[in-house]
Design an enzyme around this catalytic site. Structure first.
Site, PDB file in Angstrom:
ATOM      1  N   ASN A  70       5.639 -10.222  -7.814  1.00 44.92           N
ATOM      2  CA  ASN A  70       5.321  -8.726  -7.138  1.00 44.92           C
ATOM      3  C   ASN A  70       4.526  -8.965  -5.856  1.00 44.92           C
ATOM      4  O   ASN A  70       3.287  -8.952  -5.964  1.00 44.92           O
ATOM      5  CB  ASN A  70       4.802  -7.719  -8.247  1.00 44.92           C
ATOM      6  CG  ASN A  70       4.668  -6.452  -7.737  1.00 44.92           C
ATOM      7  OD1 ASN A  70       4.890  -6.040  -6.696  1.00 44.92           O
ATOM      8  ND2 ASN A  70       4.328  -5.418  -8.730  1.00 44.92           N
ATOM      9  N   LYS A  83       1.304 -10.625  -7.341  1.00 45.73           N
ATOM     10  CA  LYS A  83       1.295 -10.767  -8.870  1.00 45.73           C
ATOM     11  C   LYS A  83       2.276 -11.439  -9.610  1.00 45.73           C
ATOM     12  O   LYS A  83       3.440 -11.665  -9.032  1.00 45.73           O
ATOM     13  CB  LYS A  83       1.210  -9.338  -9.472  1.00 45.73           C
ATOM     14  CG  LYS A  83       0.092  -8.288  -9.102  1.00 45.73           C
ATOM     15  CD  LYS A  83       0.085  -6.963  -9.863  1.00 45.73           C
ATOM     16  CE  LYS A  83      -0.759  -5.997  -9.569  1.00 45.73           C
ATOM     17  NZ  LYS A  83      -0.506  -4.665  -9.453  1.00 45.73           N
ATOM     18  N   ARG A 138      10.186  -8.158  -7.565  1.00 44.14           N
ATOM     19  CA  ARG A 138      10.027  -6.726  -7.425  1.00 44.14           C
ATOM     20  C   ARG A 138      10.299  -6.371  -6.119  1.00 44.14           C
ATOM     21  O   ARG A 138       9.319  -6.862  -5.176  1.00 44.14           O
ATOM     22  CB  ARG A 138       8.723  -6.249  -7.797  1.00 44.14           C
ATOM     23  CG  ARG A 138       8.602  -4.915  -7.866  1.00 44.14           C
ATOM     24  CD  ARG A 138       7.465  -4.054  -8.478  1.00 44.14           C
ATOM     25  NE  ARG A 138       7.433  -2.821  -8.567  1.00 44.14           N
ATOM     26  CZ  ARG A 138       6.572  -2.073  -9.315  1.00 44.14           C
ATOM     27  NH1 ARG A 138       5.752  -2.790  -9.967  1.00 44.14           N
ATOM     28  NH2 ARG A 138       6.694  -0.897  -9.385  1.00 44.14           N
ATOM     29  N   HIS A 188       9.305   3.648  -8.942  1.00 47.58           N
ATOM     30  CA  HIS A 188       8.908   3.480 -10.342  1.00 47.58           C
ATOM     31  C   HIS A 188       9.976   3.008 -11.365  1.00 47.58           C
ATOM     32  O   HIS A 188      10.019   3.263 -12.446  1.00 47.58           O
ATOM     33  CB  HIS A 188       7.876   4.539 -11.081  1.00 47.58           C
ATOM     34  CG  HIS A 188       6.495   4.491 -10.506  1.00 47.58           C
ATOM     35  ND1 HIS A 188       6.236   5.896  -9.937  1.00 47.58           N
ATOM     36  CD2 HIS A 188       5.954   3.380  -9.853  1.00 47.58           C
ATOM     37  CE1 HIS A 188       4.962   5.413  -9.376  1.00 47.58           C
ATOM     38  NE2 HIS A 188       4.650   4.097  -9.553  1.00 47.58           N
ATOM     39  N   LEU A 194       1.724   7.461 -14.805  1.00 44.79           N
ATOM     40  CA  LEU A 194       0.517   8.031 -14.020  1.00 44.79           C
ATOM     41  C   LEU A 194      -0.216   6.721 -13.901  1.00 44.79           C
ATOM     42  O   LEU A 194      -1.127   6.402 -14.846  1.00 44.79           O
ATOM     43  CB  LEU A 194      -0.094   8.924 -14.986  1.00 44.79           C
ATOM     44  CG  LEU A 194       0.795  10.127 -15.296  1.00 44.79           C
ATOM     45  CD1 LEU A 194      -0.159  11.134 -16.167  1.00 44.79           C
ATOM     46  CD2 LEU A 194       1.297  11.122 -14.069  1.00 44.79           C
ATOM     47  N   GLY A 195      -0.395   6.254 -12.839  1.00 44.53           N
ATOM     48  CA  GLY A 195      -1.382   5.256 -12.676  1.00 44.53           C
ATOM     49  C   GLY A 195      -1.853   5.285 -11.318  1.00 44.53           C
ATOM     50  O   GLY A 195      -2.111   6.411 -10.885  1.00 44.53           O
ATOM     51  N   ASN A 196      -2.151   4.187 -10.388  1.00 44.16           N
ATOM     52  CA  ASN A 196      -2.633   4.417  -9.262  1.00 44.16           C
ATOM     53  C   ASN A 196      -1.633   5.049  -8.188  1.00 44.16           C
ATOM     54  O   ASN A 196      -1.643   5.797  -7.686  1.00 44.16           O
ATOM     55  CB  ASN A 196      -3.184   3.069  -8.645  1.00 44.16           C
ATOM     56  CG  ASN A 196      -4.178   3.115  -7.683  1.00 44.16           C
ATOM     57  OD1 ASN A 196      -4.820   4.457  -7.464  1.00 44.16           O
ATOM     58  ND2 ASN A 196      -4.224   2.280  -6.888  1.00 44.16           N
ATOM     59  N   ARG A 242      -2.512   8.506  -2.347  1.00 39.64           N
ATOM     60  CA  ARG A 242      -1.239   9.164  -1.651  1.00 39.64           C
ATOM     61  C   ARG A 242      -1.292  10.817  -1.683  1.00 39.64           C
ATOM     62  O   ARG A 242      -1.701  11.044  -3.067  1.00 39.64           O
ATOM     63  CB  ARG A 242      -0.146   8.450  -2.080  1.00 39.64           C
ATOM     64  CG  ARG A 242       0.248   7.004  -1.571  1.00 39.64           C
ATOM     65  CD  ARG A 242       1.435   6.251  -2.159  1.00 39.64           C
ATOM     66  NE  ARG A 242       0.915   5.369  -3.111  1.00 39.64           N
ATOM     67  CZ  ARG A 242       1.816   4.585  -3.849  1.00 39.64           C
ATOM     68  NH1 ARG A 242       3.116   5.187  -4.050  1.00 39.64           N
ATOM     69  NH2 ARG A 242       1.544   3.754  -4.838  1.00 39.64           N
ATOM     70  N   ASP A 287     -10.297   5.982  -8.301  1.00 35.84           N
ATOM     71  CA  ASP A 287     -10.135   5.484  -9.610  1.00 35.84           C
ATOM     72  C   ASP A 287     -10.357   6.638 -10.846  1.00 35.84           C
ATOM     73  O   ASP A 287     -11.505   7.160 -10.811  1.00 35.84           O
ATOM     74  CB  ASP A 287     -11.417   4.389  -9.828  1.00 35.84           C
ATOM     75  CG  ASP A 287     -11.078   3.735 -11.208  1.00 35.84           C
ATOM     76  OD1 ASP A 287     -10.695   2.583 -11.219  1.00 35.84           O
ATOM     77  OD2 ASP A 287     -11.390   4.339 -12.249  1.00 35.84           O
ATOM     78  N   GLU A 341       6.688  -3.503 -16.569  1.00 37.91           N
ATOM     79  CA  GLU A 341       7.684  -3.726 -15.420  1.00 37.91           C
ATOM     80  C   GLU A 341       8.187  -5.297 -15.406  1.00 37.91           C
ATOM     81  O   GLU A 341       9.209  -5.608 -14.928  1.00 37.91           O
ATOM     82  CB  GLU A 341       7.151  -3.269 -14.266  1.00 37.91           C
ATOM     83  CG  GLU A 341       6.969  -1.613 -14.079  1.00 37.91           C
ATOM     84  CD  GLU A 341       5.694  -1.158 -13.188  1.00 37.91           C
ATOM     85  OE1 GLU A 341       4.567  -1.397 -13.585  1.00 37.91           O
ATOM     86  OE2 GLU A 341       6.177  -0.309 -12.657  1.00 37.91           O
TER      87      GLU A 341
HETATM   88  P1  ADP Z   1      -0.956   0.713 -10.639  1.00 37.28           P
HETATM   89  O1  ADP Z   1      -0.267   1.887 -10.275  1.00 37.28           O
HETATM   90  O2  ADP Z   1      -1.928   0.026  -9.554  1.00 37.28           O
HETATM   91  O3  ADP Z   1      -0.454  -0.244 -11.349  1.00 37.28           O
HETATM   92  P2  ADP Z   1      -2.445   1.221 -13.015  1.00 37.28           P
HETATM   93  O4  ADP Z   1      -1.173   1.552 -13.803  1.00 37.28           O
HETATM   94  O5  ADP Z   1      -3.052   0.070 -13.516  1.00 37.28           O
HETATM   95  O6  ADP Z   1      -2.218   1.188 -11.538  1.00 37.28           O
HETATM   96  O7  ADP Z   1      -3.366   2.538 -13.234  1.00 37.28           O
HETATM   97  C1  ADP Z   1      -4.545   2.472 -12.569  1.00 37.28           C
HETATM   98  C2  ADP Z   1      -5.312   3.849 -13.028  1.00 37.28           C
HETATM   99  O8  ADP Z   1      -5.578   4.104 -14.413  1.00 37.28           O
HETATM  100  C3  ADP Z   1      -6.859   4.103 -12.250  1.00 37.28           C
HETATM  101  O9  ADP Z   1      -6.938   5.128 -11.653  1.00 37.28           O
HETATM  102  C4  ADP Z   1      -7.527   3.798 -13.582  1.00 37.28           C
HETATM  103  O10 ADP Z   1      -8.967   4.516 -13.672  1.00 37.28           O
HETATM  104  C5  ADP Z   1      -6.832   4.511 -14.554  1.00 37.28           C
HETATM  105  N1  ADP Z   1      -7.199   4.236 -16.101  1.00 37.28           N
HETATM  106  C6  ADP Z   1      -7.134   2.893 -16.738  1.00 37.28           C
HETATM  107  N2  ADP Z   1      -7.827   3.042 -17.696  1.00 37.28           N
HETATM  108  C7  ADP Z   1      -8.206   4.263 -17.806  1.00 37.28           C
HETATM  109  C8  ADP Z   1      -9.111   5.164 -18.992  1.00 37.28           C
HETATM  110  N3  ADP Z   1      -9.476   4.614 -20.102  1.00 37.28           N
HETATM  111  N4  ADP Z   1      -9.334   6.633 -18.936  1.00 37.28           N
HETATM  112  C9  ADP Z   1      -8.913   6.977 -17.598  1.00 37.28           C
HETATM  113  N5  ADP Z   1      -8.350   6.329 -16.541  1.00 37.28           N
HETATM  114  C10 ADP Z   1      -8.069   4.850 -16.861  1.00 37.28           C
END
Ligand code: ADP
Length: 390
Positions: free
Chosen positions: A8, A15, A91, A179, A207-209, A239, A281, A377
């Site tokens: 990736n 990665k 990816r 995604h 729901l991630g970054n 974003r 974060d 993924e």
């Molecule tokens: P990416 O889209 O870069 O792959 P991830 O899926 O790893 O991102 O998600 C990152 C997000 O998940 C960050 O905002 C991080 O703070 C949040 N996160 C991870 N663990 C927790 C947790 N225990 N509580 C709240 N948010 C979390």
């Protein structure tokens, strides 16, 4: 034994994963990341699935994707001398309007994917750069491109178009959705573990970054919160999410911002970071009691709830919601905020199960099943690479 490498490649990160092929599913042996490629503090980390740290070090030799790949390969050769790399899975963010499956990378298909670079200028060039480096480094291996857009390619036209003159649709200005590798994993997981749910109407919240939501019927995507770019829909770490196009015109015409400045604003300075004025974060935001942090969380959850209602309407009802991604998998608080007062939609959260990070977090009486499924993924990429290596 045959092995699979997954890659990736981002603008300054790479990665990677090493999988053993041959069984029903590829088995992860080792994974890691090279960060800040090209900078003096470039760094590589690699860990085996049984917890052995193979690398956790800074290195000046990580000056570009090709040297980072060399470094990884040397590491693999030292640590796993009997491994034979049969395929490399990549990816690739954009597969264009037609690719609904992974494809083999050849000089011709690479050229086709290069033509899509203007559609995803912040990702596609780096993805393809990594792919070219891998093709040079592993000339014998099959190179397989796995697209974030592919899973959404069968949207009905109304979910695929904007209300622009049709020539823009024909030139590729469409709602692609992203995604897709994550949604593919969730769909497959539901098919194997909860076939009735898989056959029904499901909204998956990744729901991630990066963040988006996908409406599925029978395990296939019929709608996505993301559109032409990976910026639309939900607010994300940096974003903006959905934005009136009039805002872009105003920034250009009245504020004198050029395309690079607007891109930087919308991709890198907005979302949770922009609203909080503090961080992208979620863990840090949850721990903070500043008004900015509260606003960022309020807007994030408000938009998810709004999108959930919209996607339920697209589906004509709702049987399940699946949470995934770093926030979806781990944040009790955000899941609670999303599901509170959603009884009108048939959503009843089991607060204890949610607090325990259970896999099913709805009450027995909830009409809509609420699930938490960690996404994978890399496994989707490894499966596609293994299938094409055969
Ligand atoms: P990416 O889209 O870069 O792959 P991830 O899926 O790893 O991102 O998600 C990152 C997000 O998940 C960050 O905002 C991080 O703070 C949040 N996160 C991870 N663990 C927790 C947790 N225990 N509580 C709240 N948010 C979390």
């Amino acid at each position: 034994m045959d092995h699979i490498i997954t890659l990736n490649s981002g603008s300054s990160s790479l990665k990677f994963g090493l999988f053993a092929a041959g069984g029903a599913d590829p088995i992860l042996i080792c994974s890691g990341e090279v960060e800040r490629i090209g900078s003096p503090d470039a760094r590589i980390s690699a860990t085996t699935t049984d917890g052995r740290v193979l690398a956790d070090t800074s290195s000046e030799v990580l000056r570009d994707q090709a040297s980072a790949l060399d470094y990884i390969l040397d590491l693999f050769e030292r640590q796993f001398p009997s491994a034979r790399v049969a395929a490399v899975g990549h990816r690739i963010v954009h597969g264009g309007p037609d690719n609904d499956q992974p494809i083999l990378l050849t000089p011709d298909s690479l050229r086709m994917l290069e033509q899509l670079e203007p559609f995803a200028p912040l990702h596609q060039p780096y993805n393809l750069h990594g792919a070219r480096a891998a093709m040079e480094r592993f000339p014998e291996a099959k190179q397989v491109a796995c697209f974030d857009t592919a899973f959404h390619r069968h949207h009905p036209w109304v979910n695929d178009t904007f209300a622009l003159p049709t020539e823009y649709y024909d030139m590729g200005v469409r709602r692609y959705g992203f995604h897709g590798l994550s949604y593919d994993y969730i769909s497959d997981h539901l098919a194997k573990t909860a076939p009735l749910i898989h056959g029904g109407r499901v909204v998956v919240a990744h729901l991630g970054n990066g963040a988006s939501m996908c409406a599925m019927i029978g395990g296939r995507s019929v709608g996505s919160s993301m559109g032409f770019s990976a910026m639309d829909g939900l607010p994300m770490g940096t974003r903006c999410g959905q934005l009136d196009p009039g805002v872009v015109l105003y920034l250009m015409d009245q504020q004198g911002m050029n395309a690079d400045e607007i891109s930087d604003l919308l991709y890198r300075k907005s979302g949770l970071l922009g609203l909080s004025g503090m961080t992208n974060d979620m863990r840090t935001l949850e721990a903070s009691d500043t008004p900015g942090a509260r606003n960022a969380i309020n807007y994030f959850t408000f938009r998810i709830r709004r999108e959930l209602g919209a996607l339920a309407a697209v589906l004509g009802g709702l049987d399940a919601v699946v949470f995934t991604g770093g926030i979806g998998e781990n944040s009790t608080y955000i899941r609670d905020r999303i599901c509170t007062d959603m009884g009108w939609l048939g959503v009843e959260l089991d607060h204890d199960a949610n607090a325990d990070n259970g896999r099913v977090i709805s009450t027995d009486l909830s009409r809509v099943k609420l699930m938490v499924i960690p996404t994978n993924e890399e496994l989707v990429i490894a499966r596609a690479a293994a299938a094409n290596a055969a």
